[in-house]
Design an enzyme around this catalytic site. Sequence first.
Site, PDB file in Angstrom:
ATOM      1  N   GLY A   1       0.801  -1.214   0.000  1.00  0.00           N
ATOM      2  CA  GLY A   1       0.000   0.000   0.000  1.00  0.00           C
ATOM      3  C   GLY A   1       0.834   1.263   0.000  1.00  0.00           C
ATOM      4  O   GLY A   1       2.048   1.243  -0.219  1.00  0.00           O
ATOM      5  N   GLN A   2       0.165   2.389   0.249  1.00  0.00           N
ATOM      6  CA  GLN A   2       0.797   3.697   0.137  1.00  0.00           C
ATOM      7  C   GLN A   2       0.808   4.389   1.502  1.00  0.00           C
ATOM      8  O   GLN A   2       1.065   3.738   2.507  1.00  0.00           O
ATOM      9  CB  GLN A   2       0.068   4.488  -0.953  1.00  0.00           C
ATOM     10  CG  GLN A   2       0.105   3.746  -2.300  1.00  0.00           C
ATOM     11  CD  GLN A   2      -0.438   4.550  -3.455  1.00  0.00           C
ATOM     12  OE1 GLN A   2      -0.256   5.750  -3.564  1.00  0.00           O
ATOM     13  NE2 GLN A   2      -1.153   3.865  -4.351  1.00  0.00           N
TER      14      GLN A   2
ATOM     15  N   TYR B   1      -2.625   7.203   7.689  1.00  0.00           N
ATOM     16  CA  TYR B   1      -2.509   7.875   8.984  1.00  0.00           C
ATOM     17  C   TYR B   1      -2.987   6.932  10.078  1.00  0.00           C
ATOM     18  O   TYR B   1      -3.970   6.204   9.901  1.00  0.00           O
ATOM     19  CB  TYR B   1      -3.365   9.144   9.001  1.00  0.00           C
ATOM     20  CG  TYR B   1      -3.595   9.708  10.390  1.00  0.00           C
ATOM     21  CD1 TYR B   1      -2.602  10.434  11.040  1.00  0.00           C
ATOM     22  CD2 TYR B   1      -4.793   9.489  11.065  1.00  0.00           C
ATOM     23  CE1 TYR B   1      -2.802  10.938  12.318  1.00  0.00           C
ATOM     24  CE2 TYR B   1      -5.009   9.995  12.352  1.00  0.00           C
ATOM     25  CZ  TYR B   1      -3.999  10.713  12.970  1.00  0.00           C
ATOM     26  OH  TYR B   1      -4.189  11.200  14.239  1.00  0.00           O
TER      27      TYR B   1
ATOM     28  N   GLY C   1      -3.722  -2.965   4.987  1.00  0.00           N
ATOM     29  CA  GLY C   1      -2.368  -3.084   4.466  1.00  0.00           C
ATOM     30  C   GLY C   1      -1.718  -4.296   5.101  1.00  0.00           C
ATOM     31  O   GLY C   1      -1.656  -4.388   6.338  1.00  0.00           O
TER      32      GLY C   1
ATOM     33  N   CYS D   1      -3.685   6.621   0.861  1.00  0.00           N
ATOM     34  CA  CYS D   1      -3.648   5.500  -0.081  1.00  0.00           C
ATOM     35  C   CYS D   1      -3.563   5.971  -1.534  1.00  0.00           C
ATOM     36  O   CYS D   1      -3.925   5.234  -2.455  1.00  0.00           O
ATOM     37  CB  CYS D   1      -4.859   4.583   0.115  1.00  0.00           C
ATOM     38  SG  CYS D   1      -4.915   3.867   1.770  1.00  0.00           S
TER      39      CYS D   1
END
Length: 216
Positions: free
Chosen positions: A74-75, A78, A151, A180
């Site tokens: 994933g990216q 938070y 994730g 994301c």
Amino acid sequence: MPPDLEWRQSDHPVPYPEALAGMEARVAAIRAGTAPELVWLLEHPPLYTAGTSARPEDLLETARFPVFEAGRGGQYTYHGPGQRVGYVMLDLQTRKPDVRAFVHDLEEWLIRTLAAFGIKGERREGRVGIWVDKRPYGGLPGQEDKIAALGVRVRRWVTFHGVALNLEPDLGHFGGIIPCGIREHGVTSMHALGILATMDEVDMALRAAWDEVFSR
């Protein structure tokens, strides 16, 4: 029968490096056969994490909160108070060695948890996470917000990292990243939708939904 499973609940925010070290140790112990599987429910202090696909341009405010390399897929995402994180350490070799099915089950776990509070969480093709149609809550047609993120990482068929469900985090804290990598949609929480549940109630719903999905 599913393998033995331990549930752990941390009552105070867990620093991210401590959580990473704890997961690493437990994954190694599960693989070695010296510890049972674990679902760890916790909160973190405010921070951002970068997955293996994170793009530098999606980190908008580098000095706002600490940023950690997560090692999961994933990216950027938070984590912070008011968000229930569930780190899931399972041995897929003893269950079902299928990562895609595991991710689908994590999604189903979140969907059923939200359903216990009358919230319709949904999957979206091409978008990771669980989404809510905002129209029943006064939003415009087609407006959708993410209410939970996923994730994961798998090492020698043992899973770690997991899910994050927004109960009542400060949604403004998501403003330092493109969550994301998705710019067209926002984020929401149970409280923002008018569902004033407590963390204990969410934990009970997570436990009940887990049995429905993973103990089959």
